[in-house]
Design a protein around this motif. Structure first.
Motif, PDB file in Angstrom:
ATOM      1  N   ASP A  71       0.832  -1.203   0.000  1.00 47.53           N
ATOM      2  CA  ASP A  71       0.000   0.000   0.000  1.00 47.53           C
ATOM      3  C   ASP A  71       0.869   1.255   0.000  1.00 47.53           C
ATOM      4  OD1 ASP A  71      -2.421   1.453   0.090  1.00 47.53           O
ATOM      5  OD2 ASP A  71      -2.171   1.712   2.271  1.00 47.53           O
ATOM      6  N   ALA A  72       1.917   1.249   0.790  1.00 47.16           N
ATOM      7  CA  ALA A  72       2.826   2.403   0.824  1.00 47.16           C
ATOM      8  C   ALA A  72       3.511   2.575  -0.527  1.00 47.16           C
ATOM      9  CB  ALA A  72       3.858   2.219   1.931  1.00 47.16           C
ATOM     10  N   LEU A  73       3.951   1.490  -1.125  1.00 44.44           N
ATOM     11  CA  LEU A  73       4.607   1.567  -2.430  1.00 44.44           C
ATOM     12  C   LEU A  73       3.625   2.060  -3.495  1.00 44.44           C
ATOM     13  CD1 LEU A  73       7.159   0.933  -4.107  1.00 44.44           C
ATOM     14  CD2 LEU A  73       6.208  -1.358  -4.458  1.00 44.44           C
ATOM     15  N   PHE A  74       2.406   1.551  -3.477  1.00 43.75           N
ATOM     16  CA  PHE A  74       1.398   1.976  -4.437  1.00 43.75           C
ATOM     17  C   PHE A  74       1.083   3.466  -4.281  1.00 43.75           C
ATOM     18  CE2 PHE A  74      -3.101   2.532  -5.618  1.00 43.75           C
ATOM     19  CZ  PHE A  74      -3.011   2.204  -6.961  1.00 43.75           C
ATOM     20  N   THR A  75       0.966   3.919  -3.044  1.00 39.36           N
ATOM     21  CA  THR A  75       0.685   5.337  -2.787  1.00 39.36           C
ATOM     22  C   THR A  75       1.823   6.214  -3.294  1.00 39.36           C
ATOM     23  OG1 THR A  75      -0.574   4.715  -0.831  1.00 39.36           O
ATOM     24  CG2 THR A  75       0.133   7.003  -0.975  1.00 39.36           C
ATOM     25  N   GLU A  76       3.047   5.767  -3.066  1.00 40.36           N
ATOM     26  CA  GLU A  76       4.201   6.530  -3.535  1.00 40.36           C
ATOM     27  C   GLU A  76       4.230   6.602  -5.063  1.00 40.36           C
ATOM     28  OE1 GLU A  76       9.019   5.969  -3.667  1.00 40.36           O
ATOM     29  OE2 GLU A  76       7.922   5.163  -1.936  1.00 40.36           O
ATOM     30  N   ARG A  77       3.993   5.495  -5.717  1.00 41.16           N
ATOM     31  CA  ARG A  77       4.009   5.491  -7.185  1.00 41.16           C
ATOM     32  C   ARG A  77       2.846   6.297  -7.760  1.00 41.16           C
ATOM     33  NH1 ARG A  77       5.988  -0.551  -8.951  1.00 41.16           N
ATOM     34  NH2 ARG A  77       8.101  -0.301  -8.141  1.00 41.16           N
ATOM     35  N   LEU A  78       1.695   6.222  -7.123  1.00 38.88           N
ATOM     36  CA  LEU A  78       0.553   7.006  -7.577  1.00 38.88           C
ATOM     37  C   LEU A  78       0.836   8.506  -7.439  1.00 38.88           C
ATOM     38  CD1 LEU A  78      -2.318   6.814  -8.656  1.00 38.88           C
ATOM     39  CD2 LEU A  78      -3.119   6.824  -6.293  1.00 38.88           C
ATOM     40  N   ARG A  79       1.491   8.878  -6.330  1.00 38.40           N
ATOM     41  CA  ARG A  79       1.873  10.289  -6.160  1.00 38.40           C
ATOM     42  C   ARG A  79       2.844  10.716  -7.254  1.00 38.40           C
ATOM     43  NH1 ARG A  79       6.086  12.383  -3.737  1.00 38.40           N
ATOM     44  NH2 ARG A  79       6.614  10.443  -2.689  1.00 38.40           N
ATOM     45  N   ARG A  80       3.764   9.855  -7.596  1.00 37.61           N
ATOM     46  CA  ARG A  80       4.734  10.171  -8.653  1.00 37.61           C
ATOM     47  C   ARG A  80       4.029  10.339 -10.002  1.00 37.61           C
ATOM     48  NH1 ARG A  80       8.542  12.794 -10.702  1.00 37.61           N
ATOM     49  NH2 ARG A  80       9.835  11.690 -12.184  1.00 37.61           N
ATOM     50  N   VAL A  81       3.073   9.447 -10.331  1.00 39.73           N
ATOM     51  CA  VAL A  81       2.316   9.557 -11.576  1.00 39.73           C
ATOM     52  C   VAL A  81       1.524  10.861 -11.582  1.00 39.73           C
ATOM     53  CG1 VAL A  81       0.379   8.568 -12.876  1.00 39.73           C
ATOM     54  CG2 VAL A  81       2.200   7.086 -12.033  1.00 39.73           C
ATOM     55  N   GLU A  82       0.963  11.216 -10.454  1.00 42.66           N
ATOM     56  CA  GLU A  82       0.201  12.464 -10.350  1.00 42.66           C
ATOM     57  C   GLU A  82       1.098  13.678 -10.610  1.00 42.66           C
ATOM     58  OE1 GLU A  82      -2.397  14.757  -6.944  1.00 42.66           O
ATOM     59  OE2 GLU A  82      -2.108  12.591  -6.781  1.00 42.66           O
ATOM     60  N   GLU A  83       2.308  13.641 -10.065  1.00 42.70           N
ATOM     61  CA  GLU A  83       3.244  14.747 -10.291  1.00 42.70           C
ATOM     62  C   GLU A  83       3.630  14.845 -11.770  1.00 42.70           C
ATOM     63  OE1 GLU A  83       6.496  13.933  -7.702  1.00 42.70           O
ATOM     64  OE2 GLU A  83       5.437  14.602  -5.903  1.00 42.70           O
ATOM     65  N   VAL A  84       3.856  13.697 -12.412  1.00 47.69           N
ATOM     66  CA  VAL A  84       4.232  13.705 -13.836  1.00 47.69           C
ATOM     67  C   VAL A  84       3.081  14.243 -14.673  1.00 47.69           C
ATOM     68  CG1 VAL A  84       4.757  12.202 -15.802  1.00 47.69           C
ATOM     69  CG2 VAL A  84       5.949  11.870 -13.633  1.00 47.69           C
ATOM     70  N   LEU A  85       1.850  13.815 -14.369  1.00 44.96           N
ATOM     71  CA  LEU A  85       0.695  14.321 -15.120  1.00 44.96           C
ATOM     72  C   LEU A  85       0.503  15.826 -14.894  1.00 44.96           C
ATOM     73  CD1 LEU A  85      -1.921  11.461 -14.672  1.00 44.96           C
ATOM     74  CD2 LEU A  85      -0.697  12.101 -16.749  1.00 44.96           C
ATOM     75  N   ASP A  86       0.707  16.279 -13.668  1.00 43.44           N
ATOM     76  CA  ASP A  86       0.617  17.716 -13.401  1.00 43.44           C
ATOM     77  C   ASP A  86       1.654  18.490 -14.208  1.00 43.44           C
ATOM     78  OD1 ASP A  86      -1.527  17.540 -11.707  1.00 43.44           O
ATOM     79  OD2 ASP A  86      -0.329  17.584  -9.865  1.00 43.44           O
ATOM     80  N   ALA A  87       2.870  17.963 -14.280  1.00 44.41           N
ATOM     81  CA  ALA A  87       3.925  18.656 -15.031  1.00 44.41           C
ATOM     82  C   ALA A  87       3.586  18.693 -16.511  1.00 44.41           C
ATOM     83  CB  ALA A  87       5.256  17.924 -14.810  1.00 44.41           C
ATOM     84  N   ARG A  88       3.043  17.601 -17.035  1.00 40.03           N
ATOM     85  CA  ARG A  88       2.683  17.580 -18.456  1.00 40.03           C
ATOM     86  C   ARG A  88       1.526  18.522 -18.752  1.00 40.03           C
ATOM     87  NH1 ARG A  88       3.290  11.201 -20.157  1.00 40.03           N
ATOM     88  NH2 ARG A  88       5.539  11.134 -19.916  1.00 40.03           N
ATOM     89  N   LEU A  89       0.546  18.576 -17.855  1.00 41.67           N
ATOM     90  CA  LEU A  89      -0.569  19.515 -18.041  1.00 41.67           C
ATOM     91  C   LEU A  89      -0.082  20.959 -18.005  1.00 41.67           C
ATOM     92  CD1 LEU A  89      -3.476  17.869 -16.035  1.00 41.67           C
ATOM     93  CD2 LEU A  89      -3.342  18.233 -18.499  1.00 41.67           C
ATOM     94  N   LYS A  90       0.818  21.267 -17.089  1.00 41.33           N
ATOM     95  CA  LYS A  90       1.380  22.633 -17.029  1.00 41.33           C
ATOM     96  C   LYS A  90       2.108  22.960 -18.331  1.00 41.33           C
ATOM     97  CE  LYS A  90       2.015  23.439 -12.149  1.00 41.33           C
ATOM     98  NZ  LYS A  90       2.977  23.679 -11.090  1.00 41.33           N
ATOM     99  N   HIS A  91       2.838  21.987 -18.850  1.00 40.61           N
ATOM    100  CA  HIS A  91       3.577  22.196 -20.084  1.00 40.61           C
ATOM    101  C   HIS A  91       2.606  22.447 -21.251  1.00 40.61           C
ATOM    102  CE1 HIS A  91       6.770  21.897 -23.030  1.00 40.61           C
ATOM    103  NE2 HIS A  91       6.076  20.972 -23.688  1.00 40.61           N
ATOM    104  N   LEU A  92       1.487  21.684 -21.277  1.00 44.16           N
ATOM    105  CA  LEU A  92       0.489  21.891 -22.328  1.00 44.16           C
ATOM    106  C   LEU A  92      -0.198  23.239 -22.177  1.00 44.16           C
ATOM    107  CD1 LEU A  92      -1.193  18.382 -22.639  1.00 44.16           C
ATOM    108  CD2 LEU A  92       0.256  19.528 -24.328  1.00 44.16           C
ATOM    109  N   GLU A  93      -0.465  23.657 -20.954  1.00 42.58           N
ATOM    110  CA  GLU A  93      -1.110  24.940 -20.730  1.00 42.58           C
ATOM    111  C   GLU A  93      -0.204  26.093 -21.134  1.00 42.58           C
ATOM    112  OE1 GLU A  93      -2.209  24.868 -16.622  1.00 42.58           O
ATOM    113  OE2 GLU A  93      -4.006  23.665 -16.979  1.00 42.58           O
ATOM    114  N   GLU A  94       1.100  25.953 -20.954  1.00 38.42           N
ATOM    115  CA  GLU A  94       2.048  27.017 -21.283  1.00 38.42           C
ATOM    116  C   GLU A  94       2.258  27.124 -22.800  1.00 38.42           C
ATOM    117  OE1 GLU A  94       5.540  26.144 -19.099  1.00 38.42           O
ATOM    118  OE2 GLU A  94       4.660  26.727 -17.197  1.00 38.42           O
ATOM    119  N   SER A  95       2.072  26.049 -23.533  1.00 37.28           N
ATOM    120  CA  SER A  95       2.327  26.135 -24.950  1.00 37.28           C
ATOM    121  C   SER A  95       1.174  26.658 -25.727  1.00 37.28           C
ATOM    122  CB  SER A  95       2.684  24.832 -25.605  1.00 37.28           C
ATOM    123  OG  SER A  95       2.774  23.739 -24.869  1.00 37.28           O
TER     124      SER A  95
END
Length: 95
Positions: A71-95
């Motif tokens: 559960d801890a590992l899954f939560t950590e990986r899910l947080r990482r995926v969320e951060e990557v998606l947030d970064a990609r959305l920010k990049h799309l919004e800026e372009s």
């Protein structure tokens, strides 16, 4: 004492056979030996059940710790995926 023995056993010095006492002794042995065997079996099975319960509890603790770690590992990986998606959305919004 010798006279009492000779009267009881016909002069041979041995006590007379007591049928009532023999029947009571036979009943006691007939009932007590299987009863003792059953009681010993109950005690042995009880100790085996206690060992089995202890092993089940140990296994349950181990499985719980594994699920907690997963559960801890899954939560950590899910947080990482969320951060990557947030970064990609920010990049799309800026372009």
């Amino acid at each position: 004492v010798a006279a009492a023995r000779s009267r009881c056993s016909g002069g041979r010095g041995l006590p007379r056979y007591n049928q009532a006492m023999a029947d009571a002794t036979q009943v006691i042995f007939t009932v007590s030996i299987p009863t003792l065997a059953v009681l010993i079996g109950i005690l042995v099975n009880n100790s085996r059940l206690n060992d089995t319960n202890r092993r089940i509890d140990d296994f349950r603790t181990h499985v719980d710790s594994r699920f907690s770690a997963t559960d801890a590992l899954f939560t950590e990986r899910l947080r990482r995926v969320e951060e990557v998606l947030d970064a990609r959305l920010k990049h799309l919004e800026e372009s």
